[in-house]
Design a protein around this motif. Sequence first.
Motif, PDB file in Angstrom:
ATOM      1  N   VAL A 165       0.878  -1.227  -0.017  1.00  0.00           N
ATOM      2  CA  VAL A 165      -0.133   0.007  -0.057  1.00  0.00           C
ATOM      3  C   VAL A 165       0.723   1.307   0.151  1.00  0.00           C
ATOM      4  O   VAL A 165       0.469   2.058  -0.627  1.00  0.00           O
ATOM      5  CB  VAL A 165      -1.026  -0.067   1.203  1.00  0.00           C
TER       6      VAL A 165
ATOM      7  N   HIS B 143      -6.827  -0.033  -2.196  1.00  0.00           N
ATOM      8  CA  HIS B 143      -6.269   0.549  -1.183  1.00  0.00           C
ATOM      9  C   HIS B 143      -6.681   1.937  -0.915  1.00  0.00           C
ATOM     10  O   HIS B 143      -6.576   2.804  -1.825  1.00  0.00           O
ATOM     11  CB  HIS B 143      -4.709   0.635  -1.514  1.00  0.00           C
TER      12      HIS B 143
ATOM     13  N   GLN C  62       0.497   4.162  -3.010  1.00  0.00           N
ATOM     14  CA  GLN C  62       0.283   5.340  -2.518  1.00  0.00           C
ATOM     15  C   GLN C  62       1.204   6.517  -2.923  1.00  0.00           C
ATOM     16  O   GLN C  62       0.973   7.442  -3.583  1.00  0.00           O
ATOM     17  CB  GLN C  62       0.077   5.446  -0.829  1.00  0.00           C
TER      18      GLN C  62
END
Length: 211
Positions: free
Chosen positions: A52, A87, A56
């Motif tokens: 994640v 996510h 991101q």
Amino acid sequence: MIIAIDGPAASGKGTLARRLAAHYRLPHLDTGLLYRGVGRIMLDRGFPLDNVEIAQAIAENLDLADLDAEKLRTRDTGEAASVVAAHGPVRQALLALQRTFASQTGGAVLDGRDIATVIAPDAEAKLFITASPEERARRRFRELVGRGELADTADSYQAVLADIAKRDARDSGRADAPLIVAPGAVVIDTTDLAIEPAFAAALAAVEAALR
Ligand SMILES: Nc1ncnc2c1ncn2[C@@H]1O[C@H](COP(=O)(O)OP(=O)(O)O)[C@@H](O)[C@H]1O
Ligand SMILES: Nc1ccn([C@@H]2O[C@H](COP(=O)(O)OP(=O)(O)O)[C@@H](O)[C@H]2O)c(=O)n1
């Protein structure tokens, strides 16, 4: 005027979004390309799709100008896009860009999964474009065969149908911004509609929303 268009994979939402944008002379954003862009970079750099933090960071640094729509239409990119799109921090990182696009003077057309629910809940017109999984798989299959990415065989059609089912389940089942019909959205089922009649139905729904 903001036109928000959502729907599952290969339902024809991008085709209708482009046609409506041309009709009303509005800018159009295919928001799926953003998630495809993140997924593609993760694949190219060999990062696990479930990381994640990395996804991101990639989303935070994504530049619309770098997204090559042709390169991002591949089968593995669509699958990777749907994994990273689940996510929450990735979705958060892409939010401002989409909201800014939606709120530009004069309006915009955006298509994706969460346009009418999250990105532009105040959109004047909201459409939910769908079709049966078999018809959507036929459309995606023809596209992939046409581009030489898949062999024209019954087995590869079945593989695309399985892809579609998996992506539907992931996109509709995730906790953050799942694919749903937004309150007030007009549902257009294009299973038995060719592109022209589907466009006529979409245009009629937008005109009705404006009245
Ligand atoms: N109503 C329709 N009937 C037949 N084919 C369609 C229709 N709408 C779109 N298509 C074709 O199906 C494929 C997927 O359409 P697209 O608009 O890219 O879907 P989405 O944006 O929902 O993934 C494209 O090859 C497109 O030309
Ligand atoms: N607004 C959006 C747009 C796409 N997506 C994700 O990105 C993936 C690829 O989207 P896309 O619109 O390019 O896919 P297709 O419908 O063209 O196959 C989807 O399966 C979703 O998981 C999303 O979560 N939210």
